[in-house]
Design a protein around this motif. Sequence first.
Motif, mmCIF file in Angstrom:
data_model
loop_
_atom_site.group_PDB
_atom_site.id
_atom_site.type_symbol
_atom_site.label_atom_id
_atom_site.label_comp_id
_atom_site.label_asym_id
_atom_site.label_seq_id
_atom_site.Cartn_x
_atom_site.Cartn_y
_atom_site.Cartn_z
ATOM 1 N N ALA A 1 117.326 13.693 117.292
ATOM 2 C CA ALA A 1 118.803 13.447 116.981
ATOM 3 C C ALA A 1 119.601 14.539 117.259
ATOM 4 N N SER A 2 119.992 14.826 118.506
ATOM 5 C CA SER A 2 120.856 16.018 119.067
ATOM 6 C C SER A 2 122.097 15.309 118.568
ATOM 7 N N LYS A 3 122.878 16.595 118.611
ATOM 8 C CA LYS A 3 124.301 16.491 118.325
ATOM 9 C C LYS A 3 125.123 16.382 119.544
ATOM 10 N N VAL A 4 125.951 15.204 119.726
ATOM 11 C CA VAL A 4 126.910 15.093 120.722
ATOM 12 C C VAL A 4 128.432 15.231 120.338
ATOM 13 N N VAL A 5 128.914 16.068 121.321
ATOM 14 C CA VAL A 5 130.506 16.304 120.900
ATOM 15 C C VAL A 5 131.145 15.919 122.285
ATOM 16 N N PRO A 6 132.223 15.314 122.000
ATOM 17 C CA PRO A 6 133.033 14.773 123.213
ATOM 18 C C PRO A 6 133.894 15.607 123.630
ATOM 19 N N VAL A 7 133.939 15.691 124.819
ATOM 20 C CA VAL A 7 134.522 16.704 125.600
ATOM 21 C C VAL A 7 135.805 16.054 126.353
ATOM 22 N N TYR A 8 136.400 16.717 127.550
ATOM 23 C CA TYR A 8 137.560 16.256 127.851
ATOM 24 C C TYR A 8 137.053 14.999 129.172
ATOM 25 N N GLY A 9 137.891 14.129 129.266
ATOM 26 C CA GLY A 9 137.780 12.928 130.047
ATOM 27 C C GLY A 9 136.755 11.906 129.623
ATOM 28 N N GLY A 10 136.642 11.831 128.627
ATOM 29 C CA GLY A 10 135.611 10.939 128.074
ATOM 30 C C GLY A 10 134.086 11.190 128.157
ATOM 31 N N GLN A 11 133.821 12.419 128.794
ATOM 32 C CA GLN A 11 132.445 12.982 128.754
ATOM 33 C C GLN A 11 132.115 13.394 127.493
ATOM 34 N N GLU A 12 130.614 13.478 127.369
ATOM 35 C CA GLU A 12 129.849 13.900 125.962
ATOM 36 C C GLU A 12 129.096 15.219 126.186
ATOM 37 N N LEU A 13 128.992 16.030 125.503
ATOM 38 C CA LEU A 13 127.982 17.295 125.572
ATOM 39 C C LEU A 13 127.227 17.209 124.624
ATOM 40 N N ILE A 14 125.764 17.309 124.907
ATOM 41 C CA ILE A 14 124.735 17.151 123.753
ATOM 42 C C ILE A 14 124.469 18.773 123.615
ATOM 43 N N ILE A 15 124.603 18.929 122.323
ATOM 44 C CA ILE A 15 124.210 20.302 121.911
ATOM 45 C C ILE A 15 122.582 20.303 121.176
ATOM 46 N N ASP A 16 121.864 20.827 122.169
ATOM 47 C CA ASP A 16 120.570 21.001 121.757
ATOM 48 C C ASP A 16 119.999 22.303 121.738
ATOM 49 N N ARG B 1 122.796 28.274 122.582
ATOM 50 C CA ARG B 1 123.431 28.581 123.498
ATOM 51 C C ARG B 1 124.599 27.611 123.765
ATOM 52 N N ARG B 2 124.130 26.380 123.845
ATOM 53 C CA ARG B 2 125.217 25.280 123.981
ATOM 54 C C ARG B 2 126.213 25.096 123.014
ATOM 55 N N GLU B 3 125.762 25.429 121.780
ATOM 56 C CA GLU B 3 126.669 25.372 120.742
ATOM 57 C C GLU B 3 127.603 26.643 120.683
ATOM 58 N N LYS B 4 127.415 27.444 121.318
ATOM 59 C CA LYS B 4 128.305 28.614 121.434
ATOM 60 C C LYS B 4 129.219 28.332 122.886
ATOM 61 N N LEU B 5 128.681 27.499 123.634
ATOM 62 C CA LEU B 5 129.328 27.106 124.863
ATOM 63 C C LEU B 5 130.830 26.447 124.355
ATOM 64 N N ILE B 6 130.545 25.589 123.380
ATOM 65 C CA ILE B 6 132.010 24.647 123.121
ATOM 66 C C ILE B 6 132.820 25.620 122.492
ATOM 67 N N LYS B 7 132.355 26.898 121.952
ATOM 68 C CA LYS B 7 133.715 27.951 121.656
ATOM 69 C C LYS B 7 134.188 28.773 122.529
#
Length: 799
Positions: free
Chosen positions: A590-605, A608-614
């Motif tokens: 159950a990965s965390k999915v965060v919507p980003v620009y242009g309708g894309q989605e970023l999977i936080i697994d 490192r990827r969690e820090k990336l959205i900051k």
Amino acid sequence: MPTRTSGSQPNGKKRKHNAEPKSLKRKRVQDDLQELLKKVDDFDPKTAEITKFTDLPLSTPTASGLEASHFQNLTDIQAKAVGPALKSRDILGAAKTGSGKTLAFLVPVLEALFRAQWTEHDGLGALVISPTRELAVQTFEVLRKIGRYHTFSAGLIIGGKSLREEAERLGRMNILICTPGRMLQHLDQTAGFSVDSLQVLVLDEADRIMDMGFQTAVDALLEHLPKSRQTLLFSATQSRKVSDLARLSLKDPEYIAVHEAAASATPTTLTQHYLVTPLPEKLDTLYSFIKSNLKSKIIVFMSSGKQVRFVYESFRHLQPGIPLLHLHGRQKQVARMEITRRFTSAQFSCLLATDVVARGVDFPSVDWVVQMDAPEDADTYVHRVGRTARYERDGKAVLFLDPSEEEGMLKRLELKKVPIQKVNVRDKKKKQITQQIQDMCFHNPDLKYLGQKAFISYTRSVGLQKDKDVFDIRALDLEGYSVSLGLPEMPRVKHQKAEDIKKIKNRSRAELSSGSEYDSDGEKIKKPKKKDEVRTKYDRMFERQNQDVLSTHYSNLRPEAEEDDDFFGVKRVLEGDELDREANGGAAPASKVVPVYGGQELIIDSKRREKLIKSKKQMLKYKGKGTKLVFDDDGEAHQIYELQDEDDFQQEGSAEALRQRFVEEEAERVREADVDDKQLAREKRQEKKAKRKERERMEEAGETDVPGRNAPALGTSEDAENALDFLRSLPVSGGGDGDSDGGEDEPPAKKAKKWFQDDSDDEAEKKKKQKGRGKVIEVTDEPNNLEDLEALATGLLDD
């Protein structure tokens, strides 16, 4: 008795000039030219005794220019080189610095073009190539002095100026003085620029042209030049590369080495010294030297422009008491020329410079030449010290050497026949400025940045030197040098050898610990403490080394609830579904999915990827490209209308089908808009009808505050009662006894008729007033739609 001037008649009228004087003048010029050519043919430079310029077969304009510029006696290189050059021989000349090589090739250039009767219509006749801009400017100034009576056009082509402006004047130039790169750029890019008729080519400081990396440019330049030309090469030193160049471009050259058999490669009037000073103490020694020679003209040579900038900015804040100037190759051309002019005209000054002014540049009355950094070879040393003791004047030079450079450099200078003596610095004269530079770097980040760049550029220049017997970067105290530059820690040096980098990476943890230093066995090295030494907060600040860099990292690695404190809990790197299952206790990921620009989605697994959205910088790659918008007069945004390709247009269908579809869409849009308009009009009519009924009801009830009929109501009922009481208290006008006790107001009496007025007159007066005033139509609300406007127009037409 009045006299009559020549060319005038007794009646005062001037006599017309005929063509005879011009023809006589041309004949006289041709006779002088033939006589000059005969003198040159009869002149034998090997047997003639030449001591002055008047002994040479020179033209009248050249001789007059030399006399006006106060050039009378010939130097050694001029006496031996000008004669063969006048005979159109190729010259390969070498002489000491300051011996007058510039006149040795400028005089033959002027004479060759004068004997060929060169004009501006003949194109480029002579080309002089100099290694640096400063030397080219100086050569151009000398040419202007001695060639003032000639009719040739001369130009200066160097970098830092407009290429277009130079290209516009190239076609009219007879003599060009240039740098190699700029001249090659014009030959490749300037249309219509031709060098096919070139008569003389001059390479000034030819060995330096090859050493500075211009060999490729010069080789390409020689390909454009004609083979039938006279070539003159001059330099203070000769090397194998110049000999190779001579074999390629010179035909049967005459080698002239004036001072080849001399006991010294430098002028005899030059006093040369060197002192051994460790690298961390060079700035202290230089500052002490400048403070001890405030009434002197000094040139200080350094290995890089970044060092020049740092030392200039540091000493400028310390104010040694002498005007400071700095010159390096990264400056604008206007600034370089201005600094050169100021130092030339100054009586006492200190110029911090790189090797851009080490060759050929003539600064008058230079007392000291200081080389803070060791030269790359003995030839560079000779050219540097040649800035003083010019034209048999006295001069002094001093060279700073690190203990690791002393032995190798002295051997190189001995082979070059350079007499040099060792001197020591008096301790009383030496001043310590390290603490002041550290304080300036602490308060001024820009100066600290310059110090870092100076350190890196110096270590890079030492590491790139070919002579490893003199320059050994591992023998230098780089850490102490960084401290002397005011840096809290030594910058990283990228050009270290592989074994040194490996040794640094494999150091033990004890050696990397902060606050102390350990040897390879892990034993702590105790530094000897100076007696009665006062340690300030700046000393303690510069002693700090990575005290808390690793603490945060290792604390993040430790789990929150750790039973055993003796070991670190290292997390295993998990990927994909395994990470999600472990986080969910073995359940489905159950990965965390965060919507980003242009309708894309970023999977936080992962973290490192969690820090990336900051991080905004890291998230830019997920940001889609925006669309262009235009704004109309109302400020509304609309997309830009773009024409469709013909192929895409045909794929959508025929033109008739597209037209029908457009008409249907527009009709549907109009129908929807009409429904909305009708609904809005219906609501307004209902609101208007409700207001009218309310007004009629209030009129029937006898209420005075009827909306739309009387004046606007007051704010509150109490205010209305007060206003009515005030009106009742006013006296009644219109005759009769006013009742002031507060009775009800009676309507005003009608105006009394006059004795001659009847009722017909009243009717006529009413009609007259109505005719002048027009019909008055009461409009309660502003018309909002077409129905209200039609009703208003109908009422006006009923009149």
